[in-house]
Scaffold this motif. Structure first.
Motif: not given
Lengths: 515, 380
Positions: B63-68, B187-195
């Motif tokens: 599921t996309s939820g798992t991956w996100r 865009f559906g992804v949390t800030y720490p990913v961008y950091i």
């Protein structure tokens, strides 16, 4: 030794293929009891590979036959084969953090005693006894890493000759004399002859042709992984061997002395430090000054001390009038000083990095672009140009240094320093363990640097090198300048005499006495 | 001072450059090398795991939820691993990395409940991580303690500091705004990913594209030769340890933000997965060199494995087993690749006599302490 005609070691059709390189190609070789066989060849001709295959470090290609005392066997697994072979490798194979006593113990395996207490007093006496046979002077209780290169060689030799249960073994020496001085070489040769005369076979690898002529009974020449010649030593001379190794005539380096020397580029006044006391020197642009001296004379410490790699105290060191701070190699480089260390593996190169990365390491500022980026293209171009200048084999900028032969590694070291256009070039044993072809190439580069106005300080135990390159030679003794030999009276015999402090020539001293 | 003109360009003298054909390999060969198992084994492992878990627990794993959530949850682990690449490449092991995460996590919470403004608390936590790096550096270069031992001791000191600051209690009631940092989405992804991405791109640039990176790898490869080539190895180590400390501090505060709790027990758990990611990462892409993108891929590959095993309902100790096995496999693989002798003789050689000669440059790479082999560390 029942049958004197049977070879102790017989190699038939030995091949070794590395990815993209056939290092050995059908090499056959026999060693008989009581015989010293010299194996000669360029760096990269396959000599070291041959030794490493015999030692089981590399595995030979299928089809290779190796027999020791007539017993066939696989080299890695077969103790029957292994027990007859003893080695001294180019890098000596000593564990630096262990003492001489412990290193001597490493090679001998006593079944069931791995956890038994070490009998230290007895072992120490045994070690002292062994080492003393080869010229002693070694403290057997300090870590081997703290010994000088020559002392380490002595330890390695002592280890290889330790505990033979029968005399008819094969001893393989891969450039054992690289770090030794003339009189120490004689001690080693004496030991080798004794071992051979008691029935052992000796395989001897060296770049010093004079040594080979003196010691070996038979000479085998390798080129590109094949045996190109096999001759009794009595039928060879120096020039013939050079021709066989190179496959062509090598022009002897002709020194064209610079008529007019420039201003002093390096001024040293009264520095002291480990083994050196109150040393002074003035080196002028375009001048090559040699430094000779036996082990312990301070010769080995001088260059690192000037460069800041070893501590010095007192006095001044100036390059073009700028005083250098002690213990700071970076500052020395900034002022135009370059240093080629004696121990290439430990201090000269970063073996995991490639040619390009090693070449540009001392000076990357000119390759810096916006945002601190390194200009990869410019770096590549410079590297290729330098590869061509120094004649690197293979000519690949991306080749990791650990895959290059010793001579080619040294070419990279010299290229990286010539690239910064040094004012002062400090050389410490620049052609140690390097074949005649690479040696000539390195000498050419040194002479080219001198013509560009670099002042060169050449510290070397190779008296022939000093005689052929230097404008004058300082002879060190007990940390002080004992004398200076000008170009006019520069001969190998004179240098050896002065180094040892002898008055006049008395009998044969060292191999280098011959002119 | 030497200037640009000081560089010799011998090409002019020797006339023309070497033909390019000698150096360029055909693109298909290059491609084959790039996708070879030994170069990108983690990517293959990732694909295998996706297929296996996709068949095993398709309802939850695919599921996309798992991956996100995987992407977001693992951002901190991956971030800390990326920071650790720098000292590891420079040849020091920072075993305090987990404790540094713990310190950052608890310190930011303590400051926030003490009414320190959010930006100030963030900066102070990062600075605290950097300060720990400076302390480790002093212990390693000045007190000349091997990095392995020094950072292990620092780790223990930090555990004490964390317990002291928190009173061994969770710190709750953090200001609402702070949680945004760790859980806010773009865009559906949390800030720490961008950091994570920003830090990874920056450190990749430094390591692979600048002189500083070259000096870091040289220090890790042969500290003595690096010092003699003019690299100030001591400064390189300072930069490396400050970087990993600061990034670990940042990771810790992001963690607290995600959990909206300052938890004094979270830090040490990061040590193993992070080191596993760095070492597994070194076997990817760059032929044995510690590198950023290999580490990122490795961190997420390990996380996918752990996540899949959790979703499959396996016992709670399975992730530890998985991480430990992966670390051994990664380092074993690296040693295997590096030494042809090991590859050939396999296990049999341990029962037999060893070859007399060892390749000194090969042994224990990455675990060596740079200063131990330098005769006088004052000179570097």
């Amino acid at each position: 030794m029942a049958d004197a005609a049977a070879p102790l070691l017989r190699i038939k059709g030995m091949s070794k293929t590395f990815p993209g390189l056939k290092a050995l190609d059908g090499v056959s070789l026999e060693v008989y009891p009581g015989e010293v066989v010299a194996v000669l060849g360029h760096n990269g001709s396959g000599k070291s590979t041959l030794v490493k295959v015999l030692a089981g470090v590399h595995q030979a290609d299928p089809g290779t036959v190796v027999e020791v005392r007539g017993a066939k066997g696989e080299l890695v697994a077969g103790p029957a084969v292994r027990d007859g072979l003893h080695f001294i490798h180019q890098d000596l194979g000593l564990a630096d953090i262990l003492t001489t006593v412990e290193n001597l113990g490493l090679g001998t395996w006593v079944p069931g005693r791995a956890l038994a207490p070490v009998r230290s007093a007895a072992e120490r006496r045994h070690a002292q006894h062994l080492v003393a046979r080869f010229g002693g002077g070694v403290d057997v209780t300090v870590p081997v890493g703290k010994l000088t290169p020559a002392q380490r060689t002595i330890v390695a030799i002592a280890r290889a000759l330790d505990g033979w249960t029968r005399p008819d073994n094969v001893l393989v020496l891969d450039e054992p004399t690289a770090a030794l001085h003339g009189d120490e070489v004689q001690v080693l040769f004496e030991a080798i002859r004794r071992v051979a005369s008691s029935g052992a076979g000796v395989v001897f690898i060296s770049h010093r042709l004079d040594e080979v002529l003196e010691l070996a009974d038979r000479v085998v020449v390798l080129r590109d992984g094949r045996v190109v010649a096999e001759q009794a030593t009595s039928r060879l001379d120096h020039d013939t061997i050079v021709r066989l190794i190179a496959g062509r005539e090598i022009a002897e380096t002709v020194v064209t002395s610079v008529d007019e020397l420039g201003d002093p580029v390096l001024t040293v006044a009264g520095i002291s430090g480990a083994e050196i006391s109150d040393f002074s020197l003035s080196l002028r642009a375009g001048e090559i000054v040699g430094v000779a001296g036996i082990l312990g004379s301070g010769r080995e410490q001088l260059a690192p001390m000037l460069f800041g790699a070893q501590h010095r105290s007192g006095g001044r060191v100036e390059v073009d009038g700028n005083e250098l701070i002690p213990d700071d190699p970076r500052a020395a480089i900034e002022h135009g000083m370059a240093y080629v260390p004696a121990d290439r593996r430990r201090s000269g190169v970063v073996t995991e990095m490639n040619v390009r990365e090693n070449l540009t390491l001392p000076l990357m500022r000119p390759l810096r672009r916006r945002f601190g980026r390194l200009d990869r293209q410019a770096e590549q171009a410079q590297t290729r140009a330098w590869i061509q200048t120094v004649g690197l084999r293979p000519p690949d900028p991306e080749q990791p240094l650990k895959l290059l032969s010793g001579g080619n590694q040294q070419k990279v070291v010299l290229a990286k320093w010539l690239r910064i256009r040094p004012r002062v070039l400090l050389l410490d044993e620049p052609t140690q363990g390097v074949d005649v072809g690479a040696q000539a190439a390195l000498h050419e580069l040194i002479l080219a640097a001198r013509h560009d106005g670099t002042g060169v300080l050449l510290c070397s135990s190779d008296t022939k090198e000093l005689v052929s390159l230097c404008d004058r030679v300082l002879v060190l003794k007990e940390g002080r300048t004992a004398g200076e030999v000008p170009r006019e009276s520069l001969t190998e015999a004179r240098l050896v005499r002065d180094e040892l402090g002898l008055q006049g020539a008395t009998g044969p001293i060292g191999t280098s006495g011959r002119e | 001072m030497r200037t640009t003109e000081g560089v010799m360009t011998p090409g002019q003298a020797s006339g023309g450059s070497v033909p390019d054909a000698v150096h360029r390999v055909h693109w298909s060969v290059g491609l084959r090398r790039t996708v070879a198992f030994r170069n990108v084994s983690a990517l293959y492992l990732l694909v295998v795991m996706v297929v296996v878990f996709g068949l095993w627990v398709p309802g939850t794993f695919l599921t996309s939820g798992t991956w996100r959530s995987l992407l977001s949850d693992q951002a901190v682990t991956c971030l800390v691993a990326v920071g650790l690449v720098v000292p590891t490449a420079a040849g020091v092991i920072d075993l305090a990395i987990g404790a540094e995460v713990g310190l950052g996590a608890i310190l930011v919470a303590r400051l926030l409940v003490g009414h320190v403004p959010i930006p100030v608390a963030i900066v102070l936590s990062v600075v605290a991580g950097a300060a720990v790096g400076v302390f480790s550096w002093l212990m390693i270069t000045r007190a000349r303690i091997p990095s392995f031992i020094a950072t292990l001791a620092v780790s223990s000191l930090l555990a004490a500091a964390t317990a002291w600051v928190s009173g061994s209690q969770q710190i709750l009631n953090l200001p609402a705004g702070f949680g945004k940092l760790g859980t806010g989405q773009l865009f559906g992804v949390t800030y720490p990913v961008y950091i994570l991405l920003a830090v990874a791109v920056f450190l990749w640039y430094v390591l692979e594209r600048t002189p500083a990176g070259r000096r870091i790898y040289a220090t890790g490869g042969n500290p003595q030769a690096a010092a003699l080539a003019g690299v100030r190895t001591s400064r390189v180590l300072l930069f490396a340890l400050v970087t990993s400390g600061a990034v670990a501090g940042l990771g810790g505060l992001l963690l607290t933000s995600q959990l909206s709790t300052g938890d004094p027990t979270v830090g040490p758990g990061y040590l193993l997965p992070v080191i596993a990611a760095v070492f597994l990462g070194s076997t990817q892409f760059r032929g044995g060199r510690f590198n950023i993108w290999g580490t990122v891929v490795a961190a997420y590959t390990l996380a996918v494995g752990v996540k899949g095993l959790q979703l499959a309902g396996l016992p709670i100790w399975i992730p530890d087993l998985f991480n430990g096995t992966a670390l051994l496999a990664a380092v074993g693989l690296a040693a295997w690749r590096r030494s042809p002798a090991a590859r050939r003789n396999g296990l049999t050689r341990f029962g037999r006599r060893r070859p007399v000669i060892q390749e000194p440059a090969e042994a224990g790479r990455g675990l060596r302490d740079p200063l131990q082999s330098v005769p006088d560390s004052k000179s570097i």
